[in-house]
Design a protein around this motif. Sequence first.
Motif, PDB file in Angstrom:
ATOM      1  N   GLY A   1     -24.531 -15.392  -9.011  1.00 56.25           N
ATOM      2  CA  GLY A   1     -25.097 -16.213  -7.942  1.00 56.25           C
ATOM      3  C   GLY A   1     -24.463 -15.864  -6.618  1.00 56.25           C
ATOM      4  O   GLY A   1     -23.962 -16.724  -5.897  1.00 56.25           O
ATOM      5  N   THR A   2     -24.498 -14.590  -6.283  1.00 57.20           N
ATOM      6  CA  THR A   2     -23.738 -14.067  -5.136  1.00 57.20           C
ATOM      7  C   THR A   2     -24.227 -14.566  -3.785  1.00 57.20           C
ATOM      8  O   THR A   2     -23.507 -14.513  -2.801  1.00 57.20           O
ATOM      9  N   ASP A   3     -25.473 -15.041  -3.722  1.00 60.17           N
ATOM     10  CA  ASP A   3     -26.064 -15.560  -2.485  1.00 60.17           C
ATOM     11  C   ASP A   3     -26.068 -14.477  -1.401  1.00 60.17           C
ATOM     12  O   ASP A   3     -26.803 -13.511  -1.508  1.00 60.17           O
ATOM     13  N   HIS A   4     -25.225 -14.600  -0.378  1.00 59.95           N
ATOM     14  CA  HIS A   4     -25.203 -13.619   0.715  1.00 59.95           C
ATOM     15  C   HIS A   4     -24.279 -12.428   0.434  1.00 59.95           C
ATOM     16  O   HIS A   4     -24.110 -11.561   1.286  1.00 59.95           O
ATOM     17  N   ALA A   5     -23.661 -12.416  -0.740  1.00 59.68           N
ATOM     18  CA  ALA A   5     -22.730 -11.343  -1.145  1.00 59.68           C
ATOM     19  C   ALA A   5     -21.450 -11.332  -0.309  1.00 59.68           C
ATOM     20  O   ALA A   5     -20.786 -10.303  -0.188  1.00 59.68           O
ATOM     21  N   TYR A   6     -21.077 -12.473   0.229  1.00 57.72           N
ATOM     22  CA  TYR A   6     -19.854 -12.540   1.034  1.00 57.72           C
ATOM     23  C   TYR A   6     -18.613 -12.223   0.207  1.00 57.72           C
ATOM     24  O   TYR A   6     -17.714 -11.507   0.662  1.00 57.72           O
ATOM     25  N   LEU A   7     -18.555 -12.776  -1.006  1.00 59.32           N
ATOM     26  CA  LEU A   7     -17.380 -12.550  -1.854  1.00 59.32           C
ATOM     27  C   LEU A   7     -17.244 -11.081  -2.254  1.00 59.32           C
ATOM     28  O   LEU A   7     -16.162 -10.496  -2.084  1.00 59.32           O
ATOM     29  N   PRO A   8     -18.298 -10.422  -2.769  1.00 61.05           N
ATOM     30  CA  PRO A   8     -18.171  -8.999  -3.110  1.00 61.05           C
ATOM     31  C   PRO A   8     -17.789  -8.123  -1.917  1.00 61.05           C
ATOM     32  O   PRO A   8     -16.951  -7.223  -2.048  1.00 61.05           O
ATOM     33  N   ILE A   9     -18.389  -8.385  -0.769  1.00 68.57           N
ATOM     34  CA  ILE A   9     -18.080  -7.593   0.428  1.00 68.57           C
ATOM     35  C   ILE A   9     -16.605  -7.753   0.806  1.00 68.57           C
ATOM     36  O   ILE A   9     -15.913  -6.775   1.116  1.00 68.57           O
TER      37      ILE A   9
ATOM     38  N   GLN B   1     -28.686  -7.936  -0.337  1.00 70.92           N
ATOM     39  CA  GLN B   1     -28.977  -6.501  -0.214  1.00 70.92           C
ATOM     40  C   GLN B   1     -28.807  -6.037   1.233  1.00 70.92           C
ATOM     41  O   GLN B   1     -28.210  -4.984   1.508  1.00 70.92           O
ATOM     42  N   LYS B   2     -29.310  -6.843   2.151  1.00 72.09           N
ATOM     43  CA  LYS B   2     -29.209  -6.526   3.584  1.00 72.09           C
ATOM     44  C   LYS B   2     -27.748  -6.503   4.032  1.00 72.09           C
ATOM     45  O   LYS B   2     -27.321  -5.591   4.757  1.00 72.09           O
ATOM     46  N   ASN B   3     -26.969  -7.489   3.600  1.00 71.72           N
ATOM     47  CA  ASN B   3     -25.561  -7.566   4.000  1.00 71.72           C
ATOM     48  C   ASN B   3     -24.735  -6.424   3.413  1.00 71.72           C
ATOM     49  O   ASN B   3     -23.850  -5.875   4.075  1.00 71.72           O
ATOM     50  N   ILE B   4     -25.027  -6.073   2.163  1.00 71.54           N
ATOM     51  CA  ILE B   4     -24.305  -4.965   1.513  1.00 71.54           C
ATOM     52  C   ILE B   4     -24.611  -3.645   2.218  1.00 71.54           C
ATOM     53  O   ILE B   4     -23.712  -2.831   2.468  1.00 71.54           O
ATOM     54  N   THR B   5     -25.877  -3.447   2.555  1.00 77.93           N
ATOM     55  CA  THR B   5     -26.287  -2.224   3.263  1.00 77.93           C
ATOM     56  C   THR B   5     -25.655  -2.166   4.650  1.00 77.93           C
ATOM     57  O   THR B   5     -25.156  -1.117   5.083  1.00 77.93           O
ATOM     58  N   LYS B   6     -25.661  -3.292   5.338  1.00 72.49           N
ATOM     59  CA  LYS B   6     -25.065  -3.364   6.677  1.00 72.49           C
ATOM     60  C   LYS B   6     -23.578  -3.022   6.632  1.00 72.49           C
ATOM     61  O   LYS B   6     -23.040  -2.377   7.543  1.00 72.49           O
ATOM     62  N   ALA B   7     -22.911  -3.445   5.553  1.00 69.24           N
ATOM     63  CA  ALA B   7     -21.477  -3.173   5.402  1.00 69.24           C
ATOM     64  C   ALA B   7     -21.219  -1.757   4.885  1.00 69.24           C
ATOM     65  O   ALA B   7     -20.067  -1.309   4.842  1.00 69.24           O
ATOM     66  N   GLY B   8     -22.285  -1.054   4.475  1.00 72.97           N
ATOM     67  CA  GLY B   8     -22.145   0.311   3.959  1.00 72.97           C
ATOM     68  C   GLY B   8     -21.454   0.377   2.617  1.00 72.97           C
ATOM     69  O   GLY B   8     -20.753   1.343   2.309  1.00 72.97           O
ATOM     70  N   LEU B   9     -21.680  -0.645   1.780  1.00 74.53           N
ATOM     71  CA  LEU B   9     -20.944  -0.740   0.513  1.00 74.53           C
ATOM     72  C   LEU B   9     -21.842  -0.602  -0.719  1.00 74.53           C
ATOM     73  O   LEU B   9     -21.494  -1.058  -1.804  1.00 74.53           O
ATOM     74  N   GLN B  10     -22.990   0.068  -0.556  1.00 77.03           N
ATOM     75  CA  GLN B  10     -23.925   0.216  -1.680  1.00 77.03           C
ATOM     76  C   GLN B  10     -23.303   0.951  -2.868  1.00 77.03           C
ATOM     77  O   GLN B  10     -23.697   0.719  -4.011  1.00 77.03           O
ATOM     78  N   ASP B  11     -22.345   1.833  -2.608  1.00 76.85           N
ATOM     79  CA  ASP B  11     -21.711   2.598  -3.692  1.00 76.85           C
ATOM     80  C   ASP B  11     -20.649   1.785  -4.432  1.00 76.85           C
ATOM     81  O   ASP B  11     -20.170   2.209  -5.493  1.00 76.85           O
TER      82      ASP B  11
END
Length: 227
Positions: free
Chosen positions: A24-32, A57-67
Amino acid sequence: MKLGNRLQTITSKIPKGLTVVDVGTDHAYLPIYLVNKGISEKVIATEILLGPYRKAQKNITKAGLQDFIDLRLGPGFNTINPAEADIAVIAGMGAMTIINIINESKQVADSFEKLILQPMKNPAELRKYLFKIGYKIIDEDVTWEDNKFYEIIVVRKANLSPFDETDIIVGPVIRNKKNPVIIEYINYRINILQGIIKDLKVSDTKACQKAVLKYEKLLKTLEEVIK
């Protein structure tokens, strides 16, 4: 990125170098945050709803952390294989939702080194369930954010062991920590209980009398904790 107290306390329970699942990552703040701070090299982030999934997905891409962040669409642990990660975080959900997630994917849940759980309500019900299915509470905490208290419960799979009402109500780790936030939290719960008991005593029905006995027992338990 700066996290609030709730997520910051959760990250403090995650050792460096482990693979983490954020349910339930929501905005993916924790993973980033985990990847940017070098706490985790890989995070699997899951989201059941398409809207939040796209935001993540948008936040992860913006942070450049897709890998480094593997974003998956699906409920609970349904997209996770057993032993695919070391730690799972299930935060910001009700106790029953967390219970259902574990129940529906028991093999996956049991495969983690530990689960970090943060129920939005009914933490006692969650503890009771965890004890009954053989999970051991290895750490707990209480944090304050946005005028609310939040309990964080860290568990790992273990053998079934005895537990009592105090373990369910307060938690075996919380009652031994007694830091200022925890003491304030227990006093807050005591004040609520005292108000409930006062209101119930206005009526002399058997149901109310039974409820008074139940809540007075709970009150005594909480008062013993902060002595």
